[in-house]
Design an enzyme around this catalytic site. Structure first.
Site, PDB file in Angstrom:
ATOM      1  N   GLY A 226      46.082  93.632 -32.234  1.00 21.26           N
ATOM      2  CA  GLY A 226      45.857  92.389 -31.493  1.00 21.26           C
ATOM      3  C   GLY A 226      45.362  91.274 -32.394  1.00 21.26           C
ATOM      4  O   GLY A 226      44.883  91.526 -33.500  1.00 21.26           O
TER       5      GLY A 226
ATOM      6  N   ALA B  97      41.435  84.575 -31.341  1.00 23.56           N
ATOM      7  CA  ALA B  97      41.171  83.313 -32.030  1.00 23.56           C
ATOM      8  C   ALA B  97      40.202  83.534 -33.187  1.00 23.56           C
ATOM      9  O   ALA B  97      40.265  82.865 -34.207  1.00 23.56           O
ATOM     10  CB  ALA B  97      40.592  82.312 -31.045  1.00 23.56           C
ATOM     11  N   SER B  98      39.302  84.529 -33.047  1.00 23.70           N
ATOM     12  CA  SER B  98      38.296  84.697 -34.101  1.00 23.70           C
ATOM     13  C   SER B  98      38.684  85.739 -35.149  1.00 23.70           C
ATOM     14  O   SER B  98      38.033  85.839 -36.182  1.00 23.70           O
ATOM     15  CB  SER B  98      36.951  85.069 -33.474  1.00 23.70           C
ATOM     16  OG  SER B  98      37.106  86.169 -32.626  1.00 23.70           O
ATOM     17  N   GLY B  99      39.697  86.510 -34.912  1.00 21.43           N
ATOM     18  CA  GLY B  99      40.087  87.499 -35.911  1.00 21.43           C
ATOM     19  C   GLY B  99      41.089  88.498 -35.375  1.00 21.43           C
ATOM     20  O   GLY B  99      41.611  88.340 -34.269  1.00 21.43           O
ATOM     21  N   SER B 100      41.358  89.533 -36.181  1.00 20.81           N
ATOM     22  CA  SER B 100      42.359  90.529 -35.800  1.00 20.81           C
ATOM     23  C   SER B 100      41.682  91.773 -35.240  1.00 20.81           C
ATOM     24  O   SER B 100      40.538  92.078 -35.587  1.00 20.81           O
ATOM     25  CB  SER B 100      43.168  90.944 -37.027  1.00 20.81           C
ATOM     26  OG  SER B 100      43.764  89.815 -37.595  1.00 20.81           O
TER      27      SER B 100
ATOM     28  N   LYS C  97      37.344  94.906 -34.443  1.00 15.94           N
ATOM     29  CA  LYS C  97      37.615  93.468 -34.437  1.00 15.94           C
ATOM     30  C   LYS C  97      37.043  92.921 -35.737  1.00 15.94           C
ATOM     31  O   LYS C  97      35.841  93.038 -35.996  1.00 15.94           O
ATOM     32  CB  LYS C  97      36.960  92.820 -33.221  1.00 15.94           C
ATOM     33  CG  LYS C  97      37.324  91.379 -33.033  1.00 15.94           C
ATOM     34  CD  LYS C  97      36.973  90.950 -31.625  1.00 15.94           C
ATOM     35  CE  LYS C  97      37.040  89.460 -31.440  1.00 15.94           C
ATOM     36  NZ  LYS C  97      36.760  89.065 -30.074  1.00 15.94           N
TER      37      LYS C  97
ATOM     38  N   ASP D  99      34.270  84.265 -18.193  1.00 13.83           N
ATOM     39  CA  ASP D  99      35.653  84.134 -18.641  1.00 13.83           C
ATOM     40  C   ASP D  99      36.478  85.318 -18.129  1.00 13.83           C
ATOM     41  O   ASP D  99      37.234  85.933 -18.879  1.00 13.83           O
ATOM     42  CB  ASP D  99      35.697  84.040 -20.174  1.00 13.83           C
ATOM     43  CG  ASP D  99      36.961  83.345 -20.673  1.00 13.83           C
ATOM     44  OD1 ASP D  99      37.674  82.738 -19.848  1.00 13.83           O
ATOM     45  OD2 ASP D  99      37.240  83.411 -21.881  1.00 13.83           O
TER      46      ASP D  99
END
Ligand SMILES: Nc1ncnc2c1ncn2[C@@H]1O[C@H](COP(=O)(O)OP(=O)(O)OP(=O)(O)O)[C@@H](O)[C@H]1O
Length: 638
Positions: free
Chosen positions: A373, A376-379, A395, A486
């Protein structure tokens, strides 16, 4: 003596007898009082304002940088030398006043905006808003119908974009190493917001009657004639084609909209697997029996995957552009940046991070297998534990690229402290070379619910399972005074066995006893409760509203207004109230009743998680195994 929060010379005049005289005074702000002195040597004050007595902190036009502090008895006009000085004083006073502690967060900035009912145009709008409005799908009729709602969403939108820009700026190198940003991101005076409407009257008719009315609204009543936004009219004939665009058209339409990453449905950073973003739902059997359609679907998914990648690149470019734009002009007031992002400095955030992470080398404990996956902040990687061989998810984030490190710390702390069967459980976190953060968590091989929704049509029994499990997780968070803020299908993950868990805790807010309500705007607009869009105070029930929108996603394949241009979607959320269903006649009474109690605009009538757990619809939930057919698609891949 209480600690001094802020001090300095300002010009002031009082309302009343001596109203024409401006005097230079030395202001000293403490936690509970603002005192005015002849000069900085004088300990005796010439005036004192108890902050709990302050009823309003408002910008005025008396002088270029002027604001007023109103108490029950008196009004003080205060003149500053710059916008920055004005806003810092206003912020500090407001936050400690009775209005700041319990009222709306936005100041009333007296830039007078009017609405001309004859021409159907606003007068006195700031240029930026005029441009935004021009580029939006909000029509003159919308504006005429509810001009205040239009102003609300314009303010919401610009605040959000400005915040993004400030965050980008804050994540840049230290100020002395960078040129200043453009004037554009200076805080602007927002147009005058009329006083909020009086709170709705208490629930005198019984709550059950409200619920019945809500159910009527959703399924029985015809849409208001004046509303052009009833594509989901309950009266649409059952076979009428759904008024949706193919997802790629939608994504193309959303390209080029003013930068607002969270405004876009976050399909853009879904898993790397070739799954689709939102597409019209197709039944399972059609996938199995129709080869041509399967081929078509593969092509479509591939096309959509490419679009998603493009969208991600676009977001990255926009971020860079935003950062580059900051390199001309004057810097934004530092105070504002710090206040919006966090009360902690960067160094404090890093200290906090170090205190919650493991100092060891994660490579000695885990072996990464493949990327599953991209956020926005990383893989996100699937990895194997070298001791137990169990699969975990990692993550991995480059800290230098994170504009909001405190959100990551927030996420780790919430995950660490909120272990629950319906929450993606945190296992460990590592800080690698002081620059890379690895968060180790349970691996959810079923992926995001979004993919399930995009590739299946769910039965009510399955929908009830997801609702039951998600609400149990939410209830656990709410009991700890945590609001998720969210909730949407992208943040609900499934594992191999059909367990349903909530993820993505970056936006969680902890409510303290003093602050039972919040007023900051976070989340993803399509799932946002009206009270969030309107920027009034909100509490944990915003998650219950989002739960209702998530349920509509499971029924209809997407949240209401997803096809709408973002500003228009915000307007519709603020004005339409409970969204209408496309085909209410296809749903059981229990499901409609469940939606009605989640999607209640009046927060007091909206059900809490505790009440939702008892709702009759959840009794329809099957065992976790009933989720198995939905996971087939994923299971084949892993
Ligand atoms: N524990 C997990 N197990 C399996 N897949 C996961 C896990 N966590 C995240 N993913 C997958 O990785 C993708 C990216 O996750 P991430 O949490 O980084 O997404 P995001 O919320 O979009 O981004 P961010 O939090 O960086 O803003 C998700 O779409 C999800 O499918």
């Amino acid at each position: 003596m209480a600690e001094v929060i802020k001090r300095g010379y300002l010009s002031v005049k009082e309302d009343g007898l001596r109203s024409w005289i401006w005097s230079k005074r030395y202001f000293i702000l403490r936690d509970q009082a603002l005192t005015l002195h002849k000069n900085e040597q004088s300990s005796q004050c010439v005036a004192a304002i108890l902050l709990r007595d302050v009823t309003q902190v408002t910008r005025t036009d008396l002088k270029p940088y002027c604001f007023e502090i109103a108490t029950k008895d008196k009004t003080f006009y205060v003149s500053c030398k710059s916008d920055q000085e004005l806003y810092t004083w206003m912020d500090e006073i407001y936050n400690r006043s009775s209005v700041g502690a319990s009222g709306p967060t936005n100041f009333v900035h007296e830039v007078h905006v009017g609405f001309d009912a004859v021409t159907g145009a606003f007068t006195g709008l700031p240029d930026q808003w005029t441009q935004l409005l021009k580029g939006s799908a909000i029509t003159a009729e919308d504006a005429a119908k509810n001009p205040q709602a239009v102003l609300d969403v314009l303010e919401f939108y610009t605040e959000q974009t400005k915040r993004e820009a400030e965050e980008e700026y804050a994540s840049m190198p230290p100020r002395h190493q960078r040129p200043a940003p453009p004037r554009d991101i200076q805080p602007r005076a927002a147009p005058h917001r009329p006083a909020p409407p009086p709170p709705p009257s208490p629930l005198s008719p019984s709550r059950q009657r409200d619920m019945n009315q809500m159910m009527d609204d959703m399924s029985l009543r015809s849409p208001p004639l004046s509303s052009p936004y009833s594509p989901r009219s309950p009266y649409s004939p059952p076979n009428e084609p759904l008024p949706r665009l193919p997802s790629q058209v939608r994504e193309e339409r959303n390209h080029g909209k003013p930068g607002y990453p969270r405004m876009e449905p976050s399909r853009s950073h879904g898993p790397v697997s070739p799954t689709s973003p939102r597409t019209p739902t197709r039944s399972n059997s059609s996938y199995q029996t129709d080869e041509r359609s399967a081929l078509y679907d593969r092509e479509r998914r591939e096309r959509e995957r490419r679009l998603r990648e493009k969208e991600k690149e676009r977001m990255m470019r926009e971020r860079e552009k935003a950062a580059a734009q900051m390199s001309v002009g004057t810097p934004p007031p530092k105070k504002k940046v710090e206040q919006r992002i966090s009360t902690l400095t960067e160094a404090q955030v890093m200290d906090k991070l170090r205190s919650v992470v493991n100092r060891g080398d994660p490579n000695t404990s885990y072996k990464r297998i493949k990327r599953v996956g991209q956020g926005a902040s990383g893989s996100v990687y699937v990895a194997a534990s070298l001791t137990s061989n169990a699969k975990v998810a990692i993550k991995q984030m480059d800290l230098a690229q994170q504009p909001r490190k405190e959100l990551i710390v927030n996420e780790i702390l919430v995950m660490k402290e909120s272990q629950h069967p319906n929450i993606v459980n945190f296992l460990d976190a590592y800080l690698v070379r002081n620059s890379e953060l690895w968060v180790i968590m349970e691996y959810m091989e079923g992926g995001a619910l979004t993919d399930v929704i995009d590739n299946n049509s769910m039965t009510e029994q399955q929908i009830a399972v997801v609702c039951r499990e998600t609400i149990a997780g939410l209830h656990h968070l709410h009991q700890q005074n945590i609001i998720h803020r969210d909730i949407k299908s992208d943040n609900i993950l499934l594992d191999f066995y059909g367990h349903v868990k909530i993820s993505d805790f970056g936006f969680c807010a902890k409510l303290s006893d003093q602050k039972r309500k919040r007023a900051t705007m976070v989340g993803t607009p399509y799932w946002m409760a009206p009270e969030v869009v309107k920027q009034t105070q909100y509490g944990e029930k915003v998650d219950c509203w989002s739960m209702g929108i998530l349920t509509i996603e499971m029924i209809e394949g997407e949240p209401p207004y997803l096809d709408e241009e973002p500003l228009k979607a915000l307007y519709l959320i603020a004005t339409n109230g409970t969204p209408t269903l496309k085909h209410p006649e296809r749903l059981s009474r229990e499901l409609k009743s469940f939606l009605a109690v989640c999607l209640c605009v009046d927060v007091r009538s909206r059900a809490s998680t505790e009440e939702l757990l008892e709702h009759e619809f959840l009794k329809k939930a099957g065992p976790l195994e009933s989720m198995a057919p939905l996971l087939k698609f994923k299971n084949q891949k892993h």
